[in-house]
Design an enzyme around this catalytic site. Structure first.
Site, PDB file in Angstrom:
ATOM      1  N   ARG A  49      26.682  65.411  61.498  1.00 20.42           N
ATOM      2  CA  ARG A  49      28.061  65.005  61.814  1.00 20.42           C
ATOM      3  C   ARG A  49      28.114  64.494  63.249  1.00 20.42           C
ATOM      4  O   ARG A  49      28.794  63.521  63.552  1.00 20.42           O
ATOM      5  CB  ARG A  49      29.053  66.165  61.601  1.00 20.42           C
ATOM      6  N   TYR A 101      47.773  45.468  58.263  1.00 17.09           N
ATOM      7  CA  TYR A 101      47.328  45.993  56.967  1.00 17.09           C
ATOM      8  C   TYR A 101      48.280  47.119  56.523  1.00 17.09           C
ATOM      9  O   TYR A 101      48.662  47.971  57.339  1.00 17.09           O
ATOM     10  CB  TYR A 101      45.881  46.492  57.091  1.00 17.09           C
ATOM     11  N   ASP A 172      42.459  44.999  66.268  1.00 15.07           N
ATOM     12  CA  ASP A 172      41.769  45.130  64.980  1.00 15.07           C
ATOM     13  C   ASP A 172      41.155  43.770  64.682  1.00 15.07           C
ATOM     14  O   ASP A 172      41.864  42.808  64.359  1.00 15.07           O
ATOM     15  CB  ASP A 172      42.762  45.571  63.903  1.00 15.07           C
ATOM     16  N   LYS A 197      34.557  45.106  55.399  1.00 16.10           N
ATOM     17  CA  LYS A 197      34.877  43.696  55.168  1.00 16.10           C
ATOM     18  C   LYS A 197      33.712  42.807  55.609  1.00 16.10           C
ATOM     19  O   LYS A 197      32.627  42.924  55.082  1.00 16.10           O
ATOM     20  CB  LYS A 197      36.202  43.377  55.850  1.00 16.10           C
TER      21      LYS A 197
HETATM   22  O1  P1T Z   1      39.705  50.080  53.944  1.00 15.14           O
HETATM   23  P1  P1T Z   1      39.215  50.590  55.256  1.00 15.14           P
HETATM   24  O2  P1T Z   1      37.756  50.384  55.511  1.00 15.14           O
HETATM   25  O3  P1T Z   1      39.662  51.991  55.536  1.00 15.14           O
HETATM   26  O4  P1T Z   1      39.910  49.652  56.376  1.00 15.14           O
HETATM   27  C1  P1T Z   1      41.290  49.599  56.606  1.00 15.14           C
HETATM   28  C2  P1T Z   1      41.671  48.277  57.207  1.00 15.14           C
HETATM   29  C3  P1T Z   1      41.858  48.187  58.569  1.00 15.14           C
HETATM   30  N1  P1T Z   1      42.211  47.027  59.165  1.00 15.14           N
HETATM   31  C4  P1T Z   1      42.377  45.897  58.444  1.00 15.14           C
HETATM   32  C5  P1T Z   1      42.759  44.637  59.132  1.00 15.14           C
HETATM   33  C6  P1T Z   1      42.180  45.920  57.054  1.00 15.14           C
HETATM   34  O5  P1T Z   1      42.346  44.785  56.369  1.00 15.14           O
HETATM   35  C7  P1T Z   1      41.822  47.136  56.409  1.00 15.14           C
HETATM   36  C8  P1T Z   1      41.623  47.240  54.941  1.00 15.14           C
HETATM   37  N2  P1T Z   1      42.193  46.177  54.212  1.00 15.14           N
HETATM   38  C9  P1T Z   1      42.146  46.047  52.849  1.00 15.14           C
HETATM   39  C10 P1T Z   1      41.547  46.927  52.039  1.00 15.14           C
HETATM   40  C11 P1T Z   1      42.806  44.853  52.315  1.00 15.14           C
HETATM   41  O6  P1T Z   1      42.581  44.480  51.138  1.00 15.14           O
HETATM   42  O7  P1T Z   1      43.559  44.214  53.064  1.00 15.14           O
END
Ligand code: P1T
Length: 379
Positions: A49, A101, A172, A197
């Site tokens: 961890r 998001y 972000d 992503k």
């Molecule tokens: O899904 P995760 O890895 O927890 O990430 C969250 C997140 C944070 N910031 C942005 C700009 C994002 O687009 C996302 C996740 N977005 C999607 C799953 C979506 O389909 O827009």
């Protein structure tokens, strides 16, 4: 290492031949703990961890790509965002871009507000709105650029410039990736990613990352990473590290394909508005050209036929898979109002029900346009 160009960093940053075998790829250190020679006498690793060598390699690569001093990997983008917000105390105020998001909005609005954190949403595409929202309790300015899903841009340097001492600017950078823009180079304090992503890039892993230059912020975040424990496993770190190696090539092709598709959509009367930073019609096209190396792979469009047309269209494509998420090699399409941004539906930052969002992949452009053309006949 930091002298190398981004393309070279994508391939080499953070990765050293394995000290025991010479393996060129960092192994998946699938272990929870590490044997100590005597109490507290170890080789830098005590418990996974806290630290794991596969994660260490990924964190170094992420930091190098963003041009930052320190990288931290998390179990998801949301876990990374949550860790940053835990730097704040009850009563502290955050200014948030008014298009984010849906999961970020949900975390701020439904989880963190309960712990006394305060949020104000402003249109950060005009830095004057950010300045006007500053309060004595403001500790953080939070922007996505381009935003999810409306692809609004924030001038990062301008916002960093207006932020008073003691107010951190967090960007972000999920939609751009460090190949298209590096917020720390423009004086942001914190960069955050959903590595699920573009960084991972293959729709096979969920993860998050934070990169900073300031040692004090790093140490607090490193403490939180271990104390709260939302860490990625070594297999996930390996997959993300592997994905990074082609980031430069992928971002180029995502952007090339997306520009052609945006032009195709803009010429089609099914759409009332096509939003893509690479189109001259984008209100911040000039800022996009100045701040980003390429306009990226995300397009949004509002359908002339509204909600019903949007739902029919996203259900009719074949190559563009109907799915949440973005940034993978394969093209995706979705309906933010009922999917990724459903959590904003009753809020001031709700999205248009006629909005469709495209994550343009790396398939042949002719096949992608043929798919859209066929699907549009059913709208
Ligand atoms: O899904 P995760 O890895 O927890 O990430 C969250 C997140 C944070 N910031 C942005 C700009 C994002 O687009 C996302 C996740 N977005 C999607 C799953 C979506 O389909 O827009």
């Amino acid at each position: 290492m930091t002298d190398y160009r981004p393309e070279t960093l994508a391939i080499h940053a953070g990765v050293e031949p394995d000290p025991t075998t010479g393996a060129i790829m960092t192994p998946i250190y699938q272990t929870s703990t590490y044997v100590q020679a005597a109490p507290a006498e170890h080789q830098g690793y005590e418990y996974s961890r806290t630290d794991n060598p596969t994660r260490t390699a990924l964190q170094a690569a992420l930091a190098a790509l963003e041009g930052g001093s320190y990288g931290l990997a998390f179990a998801s983008g949301m876990a990374a965002i949550d860790a940053i917000l835990r730097l704040l105390n009850p009563g502290d105020h955050t200014i948030v871009g008014d298009d984010v998001y849906g999961g970020t909005f949900r975390l701020f609005d439904q989880v963190l507000a309960r712990y006394g954190l305060q949020f104000t949403y402003v249109d950060a595409s005009d830095p004057a709105n950010v300045r006007a929202a500053l309060r004595p309790e403001t500790k953080l300015i939070w922007v996505e650029t381009p935003t999810n899903p409306l692809l609004k841009l924030t001038d990062i340097a301008a916002v960093a410039d207006l932020a008073p001492d003691g107010v951190w600017v967090a960007v972000d950078n999920t939609f751009s990736s460090p190949m298209l823009q590096r917020p720390l180079d423009r004086s942001a304090d914190i960069v955050v990613h959903s590595t699920t992503k573009y960084l991972g890039g293959h729709s096979d892993v969920v993860g998050g990352a934070v990169v900073v230059n300031d040692q004090g912020i790093y140490e607090e975040l490193k403490f939180l990473q271990n104390a709260v424990g939302a860490v990625p496993g070594p297999q996930d770190c390996f997959l993300t590290l592997r994905g990074l190696k082609t980031l430069h090539l992928r971002m180029e092709r995502h952007s090339e394909n997306a520009l052609q598709i945006a032009r195709f959509l803009a010429d089609h009367d099914a759409f009332a508005q096509v939003i893509y930073p690479g189109l001259e019609s984008h209100p911040q096209h000039e800022l996009a050209s100045r701040q980003m190396r390429a306009p990226g792979g995300m397009i949004s469009a509002i359908m002339a036929g509204g909600d019903a047309a949007a739902r029919r269209f996203v259900s009719a494509t074949r190559l563009f898979a109907l799915a949440e998420s973005l940034g993978g090699v394969e093209s995706l399409i979705e309906h933010p109002y009922s999917m990724t941004h459903a959590s904003t539906a009753e809020s001031d930052i709700a999205v248009d029900p006629g909005l469709v969002r495209f994550s343009v992949g790396l398939e042949h452009i002719d096949d992608l346009i043929a798919d859209l053309r066929t699907a549009l006949k059913e709208v």
